[in-house]
Structure formats: structure tokens, C-alpha cells
Design an enzyme around this catalytic site. Sequence first.
Site, PDB file in Angstrom:
ATOM      1  N   GLY A  26       3.695   0.762   6.159  1.00 26.46           N
ATOM      2  CA  GLY A  26       3.085   1.835   6.940  1.00 26.46           C
ATOM      3  C   GLY A  26       1.881   1.211   7.609  1.00 26.46           C
ATOM      4  O   GLY A  26       0.897   0.906   6.948  1.00 26.46           O
ATOM      5  N   HIS A  27       2.007   0.906   8.891  1.00 29.28           N
ATOM      6  CA  HIS A  27       0.941   0.217   9.619  1.00 29.28           C
ATOM      7  C   HIS A  27       0.254   1.197  10.562  1.00 29.28           C
ATOM      8  O   HIS A  27       0.872   1.716  11.484  1.00 29.28           O
ATOM      9  CB  HIS A  27       1.521  -0.987  10.385  1.00 29.28           C
ATOM     10  N   LYS A  82      -3.267  -4.468   8.692  1.00 31.48           N
ATOM     11  CA  LYS A  82      -2.515  -5.369   9.581  1.00 31.48           C
ATOM     12  C   LYS A  82      -2.195  -4.705  10.920  1.00 31.48           C
ATOM     13  O   LYS A  82      -2.362  -5.309  11.979  1.00 31.48           O
ATOM     14  CB  LYS A  82      -1.207  -5.813   8.893  1.00 31.48           C
ATOM     15  N   ASP A 101      -1.551  -2.990   2.847  1.00 34.30           N
ATOM     16  CA  ASP A 101      -2.463  -1.985   3.423  1.00 34.30           C
ATOM     17  C   ASP A 101      -3.844  -2.552   3.767  1.00 34.30           C
ATOM     18  O   ASP A 101      -4.856  -1.849   3.717  1.00 34.30           O
ATOM     19  CB  ASP A 101      -2.628  -0.785   2.469  1.00 34.30           C
ATOM     20  N   GLN A 116       3.510  -5.734   3.975  1.00 34.94           N
ATOM     21  CA  GLN A 116       3.051  -5.853   2.576  1.00 34.94           C
ATOM     22  C   GLN A 116       1.938  -6.908   2.497  1.00 34.94           C
ATOM     23  O   GLN A 116       1.199  -7.050   3.454  1.00 34.94           O
ATOM     24  CB  GLN A 116       4.227  -6.191   1.637  1.00 34.94           C
TER      25      GLN A 116
HETATM   26  P1  GDP Z   1      -1.508  -1.988   6.962  1.00 41.01           P
HETATM   27  O1  GDP Z   1      -0.341  -1.546   6.178  1.00 41.01           O
HETATM   28  O2  GDP Z   1      -2.006  -3.335   6.555  1.00 41.01           O
HETATM   29  O3  GDP Z   1      -1.296  -1.908   8.446  1.00 41.01           O
HETATM   30  O4  GDP Z   1      -2.691  -0.970   6.608  1.00 41.01           O
HETATM   31  P2  GDP Z   1      -2.549   0.648   6.483  1.00 41.01           P
HETATM   32  O5  GDP Z   1      -2.424   1.206   7.832  1.00 41.01           O
HETATM   33  O6  GDP Z   1      -1.536   1.015   5.487  1.00 41.01           O
HETATM   34  O7  GDP Z   1      -3.930   0.992   5.799  1.00 41.01           O
HETATM   35  C1  GDP Z   1      -5.155   0.698   6.395  1.00 41.01           C
HETATM   36  C2  GDP Z   1      -5.927   2.014   6.571  1.00 41.01           C
HETATM   37  O8  GDP Z   1      -7.270   1.705   6.849  1.00 41.01           O
HETATM   38  C3  GDP Z   1      -5.453   2.838   7.751  1.00 41.01           C
HETATM   39  O9  GDP Z   1      -5.639   4.189   7.450  1.00 41.01           O
HETATM   40  C4  GDP Z   1      -6.350   2.381   8.886  1.00 41.01           C
HETATM   41  O10 GDP Z   1      -6.517   3.377   9.895  1.00 41.01           O
HETATM   42  C5  GDP Z   1      -7.640   2.169   8.147  1.00 41.01           C
HETATM   43  N1  GDP Z   1      -8.505   1.100   8.673  1.00 41.01           N
HETATM   44  C6  GDP Z   1      -8.158  -0.083   9.239  1.00 41.01           C
HETATM   45  N2  GDP Z   1      -9.270  -0.828   9.473  1.00 41.01           N
HETATM   46  C7  GDP Z   1     -10.316  -0.100   9.048  1.00 41.01           C
HETATM   47  C8  GDP Z   1     -11.733  -0.340   8.985  1.00 41.01           C
HETATM   48  O11 GDP Z   1     -12.238  -1.392   9.354  1.00 41.01           O
HETATM   49  N3  GDP Z   1     -12.497   0.661   8.454  1.00 41.01           N
HETATM   50  C9  GDP Z   1     -11.967   1.825   7.999  1.00 41.01           C
HETATM   51  N4  GDP Z   1     -12.805   2.736   7.505  1.00 41.01           N
HETATM   52  N5  GDP Z   1     -10.670   2.090   8.051  1.00 41.01           N
HETATM   53  C10 GDP Z   1      -9.841   1.124   8.538  1.00 41.01           C
HETATM   54  P1  IMO Z   2       2.222  -2.390   4.181  1.00 40.69           P
HETATM   55  O1  IMO Z   2       3.043  -3.240   5.143  1.00 40.69           O
HETATM   56  C1  IMO Z   2       1.285  -1.442   0.029  1.00 40.69           C
HETATM   57  C2  IMO Z   2       4.556  -1.774  -2.870  1.00 40.69           C
HETATM   58  C3  IMO Z   2       5.064  -0.503  -3.508  1.00 40.69           C
HETATM   59  C4  IMO Z   2       5.528  -1.037  -4.849  1.00 40.69           C
HETATM   60  C5  IMO Z   2       6.112  -2.411  -4.502  1.00 40.69           C
HETATM   61  C6  IMO Z   2       7.613  -2.427  -4.295  1.00 40.69           C
HETATM   62  O2  IMO Z   2       1.930  -1.036   4.687  1.00 40.69           O
HETATM   63  O3  IMO Z   2       1.048  -3.150   3.688  1.00 40.69           O
HETATM   64  P2  IMO Z   2       9.244  -1.539  -2.383  1.00 40.69           P
HETATM   65  O4  IMO Z   2       9.448  -0.171  -1.821  1.00 40.69           O
HETATM   66  O5  IMO Z   2       8.844  -2.556  -1.389  1.00 40.69           O
HETATM   67  O6  IMO Z   2      10.406  -2.009  -3.203  1.00 40.69           O
HETATM   68  O7  IMO Z   2       8.006  -1.375  -3.431  1.00 40.69           O
HETATM   69  O8  IMO Z   2       5.473  -2.789  -3.288  1.00 40.69           O
HETATM   70  N1  IMO Z   2       4.565  -1.778  -1.381  1.00 40.69           N
HETATM   71  C7  IMO Z   2       3.464  -1.673  -0.633  1.00 40.69           C
HETATM   72  N2  IMO Z   2       2.168  -1.472  -0.982  1.00 40.69           N
HETATM   73  N3  IMO Z   2       1.611  -1.611   1.329  1.00 40.69           N
HETATM   74  C8  IMO Z   2       2.894  -1.836   1.695  1.00 40.69           C
HETATM   75  O9  IMO Z   2       3.253  -2.152   2.956  1.00 40.69           O
HETATM   76  C9  IMO Z   2       3.898  -1.832   0.695  1.00 40.69           C
HETATM   77  N4  IMO Z   2       5.237  -1.978   0.711  1.00 40.69           N
HETATM   78  C10 IMO Z   2       5.620  -1.964  -0.562  1.00 40.69           C
HETATM   79  O10 IMO Z   2       4.040   0.447  -3.633  1.00 40.69           O
HETATM   80  O11 IMO Z   2       4.420  -1.251  -5.691  1.00 40.69           O
HETATM   81 MG    MG Z   3       0.270   0.071   4.998  1.00 43.08          MG
END
Ligand code: GDP
Ligand code: IMO
Ligand code: MG
Length: 423
Positions: free
Chosen positions: A40-41, A16, A13, A221
Site C-alpha cells: 500500500g503505497h 516508498k 511502509d 515491503q
Molecule cells: P510505503 O508502503 O513505503 O509507500 O508507505 P505507506 O504509504 O504504507 O506508509 C507511509 C505513510 O506515511 C503514508 O500514510 C504517507 O502518506 C505517510 N508519510 C510519508 N512520508 C511522510 C513524512 O515525511 N511525514 C509524515 N508525517 N507522513 C509521511
Molecule cells: P508496503 O509495500 C508492511 C507484511 C504483513 C505480514 C507479512 C506477510 O506497503 O511497504 P503477505 O501478505 O505479504 O504474505 O504478509 O508481511 N507486509 C507488509 N508490511 N508493508 C507492506 O508493504 C507489507 N506487505 C506485507 O503484514 O506481516
Molecule cells: Mg505501505
Amino acid sequence: MKVDVLLGLQWGDEGKGKVVDVLTPRYDVVARFQGGPNAGHTLEFEGQKYVLRSIPSGIFQGDKVNIIGNGVVLDPALFKAEAEALEASGHNLKERLHISKKAHLILPTHRILDAAYEAAKGDAKVGTTGKGIGPTYTDKVSRNGVRVGDILHNFEQKYAAAKARHEQILKGLNYEYDLTELEKAWFEGIEYLKQFQLVDSEHEINGLLDAGKFVLCEGAQGTMLDIDFGSYPFVTSSNTVCAGACTGLGVAPNKIGDVYGIFKAYCTRVGSGPFPTELFDKTGDQICTLGHEFGSVTGRKRRCGWVDLVALKYSIMINGVTKLIMMKSDVLDTFETIKACVAYKMNGEEIDYFPYDITDEVEPIYMELPGWQTDMTKMQSEDEFPEEFNAYLSFLEEQLGVQIKIVSVGPDREQTIERYTEE
Ligand code: GDP
Ligand code: IMO
Ligand code: MG
């Protein structure tokens, strides 16, 4: 040509999805190499927000080809829901989204097994996303998996054999379940999948590289969730590190170009497992609230803490990071001071490396830096950066030994600042 790889350096998270979307115009192809719908991107642009789970984050940029590689595990039902939602919002996928025949399928019983194993672990549960990731990779490694390419030949037989094996395990675990709805949606997903180009992605990608095309590999991840190098057993079941791009796409190690390592200006984690810099106080709550730190897949509250440079250095080493990207610095805009963990105290001793037996008892040792206390969310260039922010960047670069090339100051595509520092 070489591929560039973009991956998370913390516990996932990091942001990416946003950065892949921003960088995609520089590439011809974006390819996911591991993970599945546990990811979840999130991407935001033109007032719209999208969360992608299995589909690469290059899908919103014009006519770019997006590839789901062999290292990914795919749930046809979730894939159909995700793809149909994108198609409904006007994005044509069928021509541009290619899926490896060697990617493994997540079966409905894999999801049930994921839940059953977690229940059996009780307090020691991993806190998985419940998407069947672990059981699917387990079947892959134990040579019992069902692959995307199988849907074209003798599929019913392979499915039935895998299901029967899973049901036997579930019986042993005494786990109650109902497959009706899950199976219905899953088979609809299989039919839907047949409309896509199912490819040998290793041939496709290497052919593209030979033709001089630019390929970006998108990780899911983060390094601290890697099956080998993460905080085992509280990890996911794939290699999230750079080497995963080689095995997950069929790209040779000497074809790896730049490695973009992404980290948040602080740190988060979802699910169980050690997290040395986790905050249990008001500051932690503040980061959570300001950063909207709730899982994009499960909605779970993310645990929040200060940036951990010991863990980051480890991630940089494992991945061979050549360029750093710092996300969500705007979340710290109001803080008077900012802390960064530079070493751990473990069994009374100070260490500056990521240890084998990382536990909750590991105590972080912090450096405290002045905050910039400036709203940075509308800034357009590094010339506008406050002095304290530049000092924070220099401190991080000195500690980590790699330049920070991009700074993200908000969730929108536009809130991204590139730094033109000298190589
Ligand atoms: P990913 O899994 O690495 O793609 O990241 P996620 O989407 O799960 O989580 C990142 C969260 O931070 C999302 O809700 C994005 O919309 C938000 N986000 C990304 N970059 C920024 C930033 O620079 N500032 C803020 N405030 N939010 C951001
Ligand atoms: P993105 O790509 C954050 C965590 C789960 C759990 C562990 C194992 O959005 O960064 P799994 O379902 O993969 O067997 O769970 O890994 N986990 C993540 N945490 N971002 C993710 O993906 C994750 N995908 C799995 O919360 O601790
Ligand atoms: Mg994510």
C-alpha cells in the site's frame, strides 16, 4: 544506462510511494519488481491522497511509462478496481502502464488458501495481508503458477487445473469458503487486463536502457520482510532486496546504479514477528498517533518503536545502499529526546550485528540524543534545520556509513528536502 533502485530498509511502509512520486520527474520509466497488492503505497499532492497497491508510484507524473515486472504477483480483480479508480480521477493508464506477461496471477483460491494457512497456524500466524501472496509465490516456485501471458492462450484449462489443485488442499484443511463473488470479480478483471499492453518487460527495460532512458525500480515491503534475509518465517514471500530488481525485471547486476534505501526516523511493523525496538508504552502510542501508523491496505494498527541501527546496517549491507532517505522525521518534532538502538543484548552478550535467531528476547541498547523540538513540516531547505536535527543526521550517517540525501518532513510531495552534501 543503469537502473536506480528504491527500496525499504525496515519492515515496510517507510514511505516508498511518496518518494518514488517525488523522484519520478528525473526518470523516464518506473517499474515495480516484486510483491503485489499486499503493498500500500501512499502519495499526497494538491490536497489529494492516493494509495497504490499494484500500480507503480510513477503513474501520477505526466507521460511516464510505468511497468509491472515479472517478479510481481497480480490480482486482476484488485488491479481493475485500482486502475479504474485512477482512470475515473482523470489518469490515462492504458497507454502508459505495461504489464509483464511473466508476472504471476493471484487466483481467488490463492486468497482462500492464504486465509486457510493462517487459520491453521493459530497463534503462530504470520499476520499476512490476506491477499494470497504466499500461495501464489509458492505455485510459481513449484512450477504450478498461472501467468499473465496465459490469459491469451488455453486460459480456461490452466485456471481450472490450478483451481482443482487448490480445492483439493482446502478440502484436506477442512476449510469452508465461497468463491462465487471472488471468481466473478476475478474474471471481470481478466477481461479488463486484456486491454493493457502485455509485454516482455525484460526486453522492454533493457531496450530502454540501451536507448539512454532513465529507469527507477520501485520496491515493495522492506528488507526485514525479505524471504531470505528478513525475520523468517515472519516475512513476505518475495525477495524485497536489491537483487529482487534483477530477477523481478530482468536487469543484470552490472546494470544497477544507485540504490536508494528508505527508512523512517523511527520504526514500525505490521503483523507478527520479532521487533527488538518495539515500544509498549506511552511513547509508542505517541509515535503511532502522531505518525498515523495504521496500515494503508488492512487498516491494522502498526507496531511502533525506535529506529534500529543494527537492523538498518544489515539492510544497507544486503542492498548495497548508496543513498539514504529518511522519512517522517516530523513525527518526532515534539520529542524531548530521541533514542536509536546501536546494539542488542542477547543471552547476556552484547552484539552489534543482526543475528540468525532474532527473537522477542533480544534487548535493544540505546543511544539517547536531544530532540529538536521544532516544527519542521514547513521547512523548504536544509539551511533551516535545527542544530539538534543536524546532529541527529550526523550521528545516523556516522553509524550507518551512508549519506542521507533526502529528508521527508510530511506526507505531501512538497514536504521533501534534498540535502546537497558532498560525495
Ligand atoms: P510505503 O508502503 O513505503 O509507500 O508507505 P505507506 O504509504 O504504507 O506508509 C507511509 C505513510 O506515511 C503514508 O500514510 C504517507 O502518506 C505517510 N508519510 C510519508 N512520508 C511522510 C513524512 O515525511 N511525514 C509524515 N508525517 N507522513 C509521511
Ligand atoms: P508496503 O509495500 C508492511 C507484511 C504483513 C505480514 C507479512 C506477510 O506497503 O511497504 P503477505 O501478505 O505479504 O504474505 O504478509 O508481511 N507486509 C507488509 N508490511 N508493508 C507492506 O508493504 C507489507 N506487505 C506485507 O503484514 O506481516
Ligand atoms: Mg505501505
